[in-house]
Design an enzyme around this catalytic site. Structure first.
Site, short mmCIF file in Angstrom:
data_model
loop_
_atom_site.label_atom_id
_atom_site.label_comp_id
_atom_site.label_asym_id
_atom_site.label_seq_id
_atom_site.Cartn_x
_atom_site.Cartn_y
_atom_site.Cartn_z
N THR A 313 -12.74 -12.36 79.79
CA THR A 313 -13.17 -11.25 80.79
C THR A 313 -13.77 -10.20 80.44
OG1 THR A 313 -11.26 -11.96 82.23
CG2 THR A 313 -12.08 -9.60 82.68
N TRP A 316 -17.41 -10.97 79.00
CA TRP A 316 -17.91 -11.22 80.10
C TRP A 316 -18.98 -9.94 80.51
CZ3 TRP A 316 -18.78 -9.01 85.05
CH2 TRP A 316 -19.52 -9.66 86.01
N HIS A 317 -18.31 -8.87 80.34
CA HIS A 317 -18.49 -7.45 80.67
C HIS A 317 -19.93 -6.79 79.81
CE1 HIS A 317 -15.48 -7.39 83.29
NE2 HIS A 317 -16.10 -6.46 84.12
N GLY A 318 -19.95 -7.41 78.36
CA GLY A 318 -21.02 -6.91 77.50
C GLY A 318 -20.60 -7.36 76.12
N PHE A 465 -24.16 -5.61 83.39
CA PHE A 465 -23.43 -6.61 83.42
C PHE A 465 -23.86 -8.03 83.77
CE2 PHE A 465 -20.40 -2.89 84.12
CZ PHE A 465 -20.61 -2.62 82.52
#
Length: 465
Positions: A313, A316-318, A465
């Site tokens: 998680t 996934w954002h960066g 993102f």
């Protein structure tokens, strides 16, 4: 092109609506597919090829899963590998090269590539299709235009919500548009536009001012005021976008799932993540956590599965260390709550539980907001009484006086009680409610447009993102 732009509001959207409803019903998915490609190409023409390639890969993989029973696993693996390779190459290429350099000492030139907008969102969507077909949760879609419309659907293409194929499979083939549905969609869109333009942008301006201060200028109160503004900005920015996406979907006959349910009312971190970015949490639960075994293989395995999900998680954002640590941070908090829920958190007074949750959420946003870890550490030191300028000063009071009303309105708007109060004052199915709703929506839309005309500050945080 963004929803909160005059180009979108008064040119692109009216043209698409007219084409959608004037042309024969059989052409409606084609209209959405072509309009979505134009919408995407407006910002990054080159990367239209990438989204078309992803669409073709999963369209073929889904057909192969349905047709070749013995080769179904190979088709799924083909889809997953290609999609994750594209996501990894464009989003994480430099991140992995930096890790390689630190481990080996070998200098490798970084990739000079712009991040394709929305790649994390549409990659997860395309993969969900192949996985749903393989698991028998959805029928294969044989019409490429229909499938292309699903992947590239402009209302939620750039920043979600992440729509699983099985949730809209029937709507893609047969949906019922109506005047009532269109009006509800416009109301939802106007509310989202107001949240974005009238609240998120203003809170963001305050955050920009505070975050640009040097460590020696920050007081503890100013640091908390700044992270409060970011906390409100990111909520109204992202939930406003989701409201606009859901509203636009309704205007074209779709019903998209909710993505936020007043997360700042939560009384635990676990509850917060059931209310925040719901579509992402659902995706990870359905396609990662449960396939890994979920909570069915003992406590130790459940903790490992949670750790994997939260690491992913964050990533996934960066492709930056702060996002990875942010994911680990929440993973640790969720695991602690799982272990101590009944003896500690279940018995905690409501107000204390809420304060505990919001304090940890705001600390998390302080970690999330800085890609440079030294800046993040310096800012969090200021939050915890190690500020260069002390507890508070005249600048703190000036910022609070200038933005106090905005912050109060935003804090109230992030909770559910204003909606409940409005429901009591204006009961359903009454003329008073209809008139008040019409006036409110008109005022919101007009104020938002006026703000867009006069302001050039209009970022969408989740476009990164």
């Amino acid at each position: 092109m963004v929803f909160s732009s005059l180009l979108f509001l008064f040119r692109f959207l009216p043209a698409v609506i007219i084409a959608y409803y004037v042309l024969p019903r059989r052409c409606r998915n084609l209209v959405l597919f072509l309009a979505s490609l134009v919408f995407y190409a407006w910002g990054e023409p080159v990367y239209v090829v990438l989204i078309l390639f992803s669409t073709l890969v999963d369209y073929c993989a889904g057909r192969a899963v349905a047709h070749f029973k013995k080769g179904a696993v190979a088709a799924v693996l083909f889809s997953v590998v290609i999609n994750l390779f594209l996501l990894g190459f464009f989003k994480y290429g430099n991140f992995f090269l930096q890790i390689f350099h630190r481990l080996t000492g070998i200098a490798v030139p970084e990739l000079d590539l712009a991040l394709p907008i929305g790649i994390s969102f549409y990659t997860f969507q395309t993969m969900s299709y192949t996985l749903d077909v393989y698991r028998g949760d959805a029928e294969v879609q044989k019409n490429f235009i229909t499938f292309g419309a699903y992947v590239s659907l402009f209302p939620q293409l750039i920043a979600g919500p992440i729509i699983r194929f099985k949730d809209v499979a029937a709507q893609l083939v047969e949906r019922k548009e109506s005047v009532a549905c269109f009006c509800r969609g416009f109301v939802r869109f106007a509310v989202g536009l107001g949240k974005k333009v009238l609240i998120a942008n203003q809170a963001g301006a305050l955050w920009d001012e505070v975050s640009c201060m040097g460590a020696g200028e920050l007081t503890t109160a100013t640091a908390w005021l700044g992270i409060l503004s970011f906390t409100l900005q990111i909520y109204f920015d992202f939930s406003g976008y989701s409201d606009m996406a859901i509203g636009l979907g309704a205007m074209f006959g779709f019903s998209f799932p909710e993505n936020f349910r007043h997360p700042y009312e939560s009384r635990s971190i676990t509850e917060f993540w059931r209310r925040w970015h719901i579509s992402l949490g659902t995706w990870f639960r359905e396609y990662v956590y449960i396939p890994l075994g979920g909570n069915r293989r003992g406590l130790g395995r459940q903790m490992l599965n949670l750790a994997i999900v939260w690491l992913l998680t964050g990533l996934w954002h960066g492709a930056h260390l702060n996002f990875v640590l942010w994911g680990v941070y929440y993973g640790v908090l969720v695991v602690i709550e799982k272990l101590l829920w009944k003896p500690v958190f279940e018995k905690m007074p409501r107000i204390l539980a809420h304060l505990y949750t919001m304090a940890l959420v705001m600390i998390g946003w302080a970690l999330f907001s800085w890609q440079d870890m030294s800046d993040s550490v310096g800012y969090m030191k200021a939050m915890f009484f190690r500020a260069g300028a002390g507890l508070a000063n005249g600048q703190t009071l000036f910022l609070l006086a200038s933005n106090g009303i905005l912050l109060l309105i935003a804090a109230a708007g992030s909770l559910s009680w204003p909606g409940r109060l409005a429901g009591r004052l204006f009961p359903e199915d009454t003329v008073r409610r209809d008139v008040a709703g019409m006036l409110l929506v008109t005022a919101l839309f007009a104020a938002s447009v006026a703000m867009l005309v006069d302001s050039s500050y209009n970022p969408f945080l989740y476009f990164r993102f």
